[in-house]
Design a protein around this motif. Structure first.
Motif: not given
Length: 433
Positions: A117-125, A145-151
């Protein structure tokens, strides 16, 4: 640094707030959808409905899933509290969703989702979790898009591997209704045009709407500076810039308005000019097919297809033509104008100029003025029985044609009374085929 955290509703006894609601609260965003894990979902749902005046109903009585629609468009879902909370969280899609919150605001975070959350990263469990439910690859694009995170890189590789397996048939596609819901969550966002591009980049669009991507690389010229595919995406962007309240049928129609062009493309052998005659009609058929496949409600399918089918109608050059435009397409207004304007603003090719855009705006203004002058159709001046008596005929298509002709004449201000309508019908019957 997260924003100041918003207040939360009272926790049901022994409840955990899990998933997206916990994630959003930690980000400083007030949740509107709450997911509760509780010992007795039915009782907790009934209690909340009584306290808030909301509506309660079962989602799955066998598994004990309940939902409450509370005032203010707030939704609460209740599921049984798992015996092993940590194990349950580690079966979720992404680390930022593998979070739970206790009533005293203690965070359960077995997958280190707070760091992401802090680094705005979308990481799979885990990769296994994405393979276990392939719908999660669509969710990855939506959350970007909706969270403005990067994969995260390894997560994106897994998303692409799952997508490839779906495309080859090695993995079964999720139910169309589930894909539809993900697409609607994406389309409802102000940056949904970016999301459509991301679906294409990840290979998901070919699994979802192959008809739309047929326009990739198909140049148009004239008023257009983009290929057919990118023009549709840009039109969606232009629509939402002007109509952030646009409903889903209008958003779909704008994205798909030129979906018929690739299959109607023709080149004149003498001039070399490219044309797309009939793309509006074919586009309406393809829009209906796409949205029906995605299990949209029948009324939404019909409206989106009707908008696509009408988007090439010429704008009126006179006030009288504007009244006729409104009369014939009243049920599509003002959405049709919003689609047409988005289409025009997404086209900045060599034939587009300030003068052509001004002329287009004037046509729009004429329609809006006619719609304001006559926001509802005039009341009928003649009944079907009267028409049959005047035409000396029985029930049939000719009666309907006559009624429509009288209604249009009334909308144009050519007849204002029953007697004028009868006189009009007498003249019409002599000249109608």
């Amino acid at each position: 640094m997260f924003r100041r955290r918003p207040p939360l509703p009272p926790f049901p006894p022994s409840a955990l707030l899990v998933g997206g609601a916990a994630r959003d609260w930690l980000r400083g965003v007030a949740p509107k959808d709450f997911d509760w894990a509780v010992p007795d979902p039915a009782a907790a749902a009934a209690q909340l409905a009584q306290e808030t005046g909301g509506a309660v109903f079962p989602l799955d009585e066998v598994r004990g899933y309940w939902r409450v629609h509370a005032p203010g468009e707030i939704q609460h879902d209740f599921v049984p509290l798992p015996a092993e909370v940590t194990a349950d969280l580690l079966r979720r899609d992404f680390t930022v969703n593998a979070l739970a919150l206790t009533a005293d605001r203690q965070v359960l975070d077995p997958a280190q989702g707070q760091q992401d959350l802090r680094t705005k990263q979308l990481r799979m469990v885990s990769a296994d979790n994405l393979w276990a439910d392939p719908l999660r690859v669509w969710r990855a694009a939506r959350f970007e898009v909706t969270l403005r995170f990067r994969l995260e890189a390894e997560t994106e590789r897994t998303v692409r591997e799952v997508t490839t397996a779906l495309a080859s048939g090695r993995l079964s596609m999720p139910a169309a209704e589930r894909i539809r819901d993900e697409l609607h969550a994406l389309l409802s966002h102000p940056n949904s045009a970016l999301g459509i591009q991301r679906l294409e980049d990840l290979g998901l669009l070919s699994l979802t709407m192959p008809e739309l991507r047929e326009g990739r690389g198909m140049l148009q010229g004239g008023f257009h500076h983009l290929d057919v595919f990118d023009h549709g995406v840009e039109a969606l962007h232009q629509l939402l810039a002007r109509r952030p309240d646009a409903d889903l049928p209008l958003r779909w129609a704008t994205l798909l308005h030129d979906v018929g062009k690739p299959r109607t493309r023709a080149t004149d052998p003498d001039t070399g000019r490219t044309s797309f005659h009939g793309h509006d009609r074919l586009g309406a058929e393809l829009t209906s097919a796409v949205l029906t496949r995605l299990k949209l409600p029948a009324g939404d399918v019909r409206r989106a297809a009707a908008l696509v089918g009408a988007h090439m109608v010429p704008l009126p050059a006179t006030e009288r033509e504007a009244r006729r435009f409104v009369h014939r397409r009243r049920e599509l207004l003002p959405d049709l104008l919003s689609l047409m304007l988005a289409d025009r603003e997404a086209a900045r090719g060599p034939m587009s100029s300030p003068a052509s855009r001004r002329a287009y705006a004037q046509g729009m203004d004429r329609v809006l003025a006619a719609l304001e002058e006559q926001p509802a159709p005039p009341p009928p001046l003649l009944s079907g029985q009267e028409v049959m008596a005047l035409l000396n005929t029985g029930p049939g298509p000719r009666v309907g044609e006559a009624l429509r002709a009288v209604a249009e004449a009334a909308a144009l201000g050519e007849v204002r009374s029953a007697q004028e309508a009868r006189d009009f019908l007498s003249a019409w019957s002599r000249h109608a085929p």
